[in-house]
Write an enzyme that holds these catalytic residues in place. Structure first.
Site, mmCIF file in Angstrom:
data_model
loop_
_atom_site.group_PDB
_atom_site.id
_atom_site.type_symbol
_atom_site.label_atom_id
_atom_site.label_comp_id
_atom_site.label_asym_id
_atom_site.label_seq_id
_atom_site.Cartn_x
_atom_site.Cartn_y
_atom_site.Cartn_z
ATOM 1 N N ASN A 36 37.242 40.663 31.859
ATOM 2 C CA ASN A 36 36.251 41.257 32.763
ATOM 3 C C ASN A 36 36.935 42.404 33.511
ATOM 4 O O ASN A 36 37.768 42.164 34.373
ATOM 5 C CB ASN A 36 35.770 40.173 33.739
ATOM 6 C CG ASN A 36 34.865 40.730 34.818
ATOM 7 O OD1 ASN A 36 34.359 41.850 34.713
ATOM 8 N ND2 ASN A 36 34.646 39.947 35.867
ATOM 9 N N GLU A 80 31.824 37.288 42.282
ATOM 10 C CA GLU A 80 31.686 38.534 43.062
ATOM 11 C C GLU A 80 30.230 38.951 43.152
ATOM 12 O O GLU A 80 29.789 39.508 44.161
ATOM 13 C CB GLU A 80 32.568 39.637 42.435
ATOM 14 C CG GLU A 80 34.040 39.356 42.694
ATOM 15 C CD GLU A 80 34.987 39.848 41.620
ATOM 16 O OE1 GLU A 80 34.602 40.708 40.805
ATOM 17 O OE2 GLU A 80 36.133 39.355 41.594
ATOM 18 N N SER A 82 43.055 33.932 37.921
ATOM 19 C CA SER A 82 44.483 34.267 37.878
ATOM 20 C C SER A 82 45.200 33.757 36.628
ATOM 21 O O SER A 82 46.349 33.324 36.702
ATOM 22 C CB SER A 82 45.182 33.789 39.156
ATOM 23 O OG SER A 82 44.630 34.434 40.287
ATOM 24 N N LYS A 92 35.626 44.506 35.533
ATOM 25 C CA LYS A 92 35.041 44.760 36.869
ATOM 26 C C LYS A 92 34.822 46.270 37.070
ATOM 27 O O LYS A 92 34.544 46.971 36.103
ATOM 28 C CB LYS A 92 35.924 44.151 37.960
ATOM 29 C CG LYS A 92 36.311 42.704 37.652
ATOM 30 C CD LYS A 92 36.964 42.009 38.802
ATOM 31 C CE LYS A 92 37.406 40.613 38.367
ATOM 32 N NZ LYS A 92 37.858 39.786 39.464
ATOM 33 N N GLU A 104 35.154 29.056 37.198
ATOM 34 C CA GLU A 104 36.060 29.940 37.924
ATOM 35 C C GLU A 104 36.105 29.530 39.390
ATOM 36 O O GLU A 104 35.258 29.962 40.180
ATOM 37 C CB GLU A 104 35.581 31.386 37.826
ATOM 38 C CG GLU A 104 35.512 31.920 36.411
ATOM 39 C CD GLU A 104 35.607 33.439 36.398
ATOM 40 O OE1 GLU A 104 36.554 33.934 35.799
ATOM 41 O OE2 GLU A 104 34.761 34.100 37.003
ATOM 42 N N HIS A 135 28.900 35.760 38.073
ATOM 43 C CA HIS A 135 30.286 35.920 38.539
ATOM 44 C C HIS A 135 30.337 35.753 40.057
ATOM 45 O O HIS A 135 29.432 36.181 40.765
ATOM 46 C CB HIS A 135 30.829 37.293 38.125
ATOM 47 C CG HIS A 135 32.298 37.391 38.315
ATOM 48 N ND1 HIS A 135 32.858 37.662 39.542
ATOM 49 C CD2 HIS A 135 33.335 37.199 37.456
ATOM 50 C CE1 HIS A 135 34.178 37.649 39.410
ATOM 51 N NE2 HIS A 135 34.488 37.371 38.162
ATOM 52 N N GLY A 140 41.549 36.425 41.479
ATOM 53 C CA GLY A 140 42.219 37.600 42.033
ATOM 54 C C GLY A 140 43.196 37.270 43.148
ATOM 55 O O GLY A 140 43.650 38.150 43.864
HETATM 56 C C1 PEP Z 1 37.490 37.050 37.126
HETATM 57 O O1 PEP Z 1 37.186 37.996 37.817
HETATM 58 O O2 PEP Z 1 36.638 36.508 36.407
HETATM 59 C C2 PEP Z 1 38.869 36.580 37.179
HETATM 60 C C3 PEP Z 1 39.152 35.431 36.646
HETATM 61 O O3 PEP Z 1 39.776 37.400 37.811
HETATM 62 P P1 PEP Z 1 41.370 37.180 37.892
HETATM 63 O O4 PEP Z 1 41.826 36.831 36.506
HETATM 64 O O5 PEP Z 1 41.908 38.494 38.360
HETATM 65 O O6 PEP Z 1 41.614 36.075 38.859
#
Ligand code: PEP
Length: 249
Positions: free
Chosen positions: A9, A96, A212, A11, A166, A94, A172
């Site tokens: 992703n 966000e 992460s 973003k 997630e 997601h 992040g």
């Molecule tokens: C995400 O945005 O779906 C995500 C898992 O981000 P990150 O890997 O940076 O934690």
């Protein structure tokens, strides 16, 4: 069918030339694999992503879409628009989108319905916040998110659903759920999906972990029985890291 998947992703990162450069690096480095490899660039670069990737098995997916078929929704993008440039898979829910754009379960249920009505596949994201986990509410939160957005579906709809657990506290942040925490939640998710839709649906749905994931921790997380791959944010922006994560699967 349950498949291994690594999805990146991107973003709101990468303009057109950066998108082309990263895609060319991926073309050069992504190995032959039985896993599905997906990347989700920003809307404006989806069309060019298909052009650059022609003939390669990296799939291009969208990060979001609107629930209406068309109309006066300034700034939004419809399922049909995505399909017209070749996108068949969309990420919905997601954290966000939930946190910054007020996307609640009911809205996400409508988006899922629209995607499925347009023969699209959905990568559906969900997960608890840190305070939910501290209060040991994480199973209840995840169950509610899934029930509210997906449990009205028909059994046959599930062939077009990919789940992405997630935990918000791991996105992040550099914090990762331990492999045991990921497995525990994924097994729970598979159990409640099986109870609601039957074991065939539960066993066949791919459940990705996101939060992460990095080259250093991917193999251990992916080794867990109910973890079918990852949704990758930050580490998907560097070809070498994304490729290392693909190699880990
Ligand atoms: C995400 O945005 O779906 C995500 C898992 O981000 P990150 O890997 O940076 O934690």
């Amino acid at each position: 069918m349950r498949r291994k998947i690594v999805a990146g992703n991107w973003k709101m990162n990468n303009d057109l030339s950066q998108t082309e450069a990263l895609l060319n690096d991926l073309i050069a480095q992504v190995p032959q694999t039985d896993a599905r490899v997906m990347i989700a660039p920003t809307f404006v670069n989806l069309f060019q992503a298909f052009n650059v990737l022609k003939g390669h098995n990296i799939e291009v997916v969208a990060q979001n879409m609107h629930q209406a078929e068309k109309g006066a929704y300034t700034g939004e993008v419809s399922a049909q628009m995505l399909k017209s440039v070749g996108v068949n898979t969309v990420i919905l829910g997601h954290s966000e989108r939930r946190a910054y754009f007020g996307e609640i379960d009911e809205l996400l249920a409508a988006k899922v319905d629209t995607a499925l009505a347009n023969d699209m596949e959905v990568v559906f994201c969900f997960g608890e916040e840190l305070e939910d986990r501290k209060a040991e509410n994480h199973f209840a939160i995840v169950e509610a998110q899934l029930k509210n957005a997906l449990f009205h579906l028909q059994k046959e709809d599930w062939k077009n659903i990919i789940l992405a657990y997630e935990p918000v506290w791991a996105i992040g942040t550099g914090e990762t759920a331990s492999p045991a925490q990921a497995q525990e939640m994924h097994a729970f998710i598979r159990k409640i999906v099986s109870e609601a839709f039957g074991s065939e649906v539960g066993n066949n749905v791919s459940i990705l972990y996101g939060g992460s994931v990095k080259p250093a921790n991917a193999a251990e997380i992916f080794s867990k029985e109910d973890v079918d791959g990852g949704l990758i944010g930050g580490a998907a922006l560097k070809a070498a890291d994304f490729v290392a994560i693909i190699n880990a699967i």
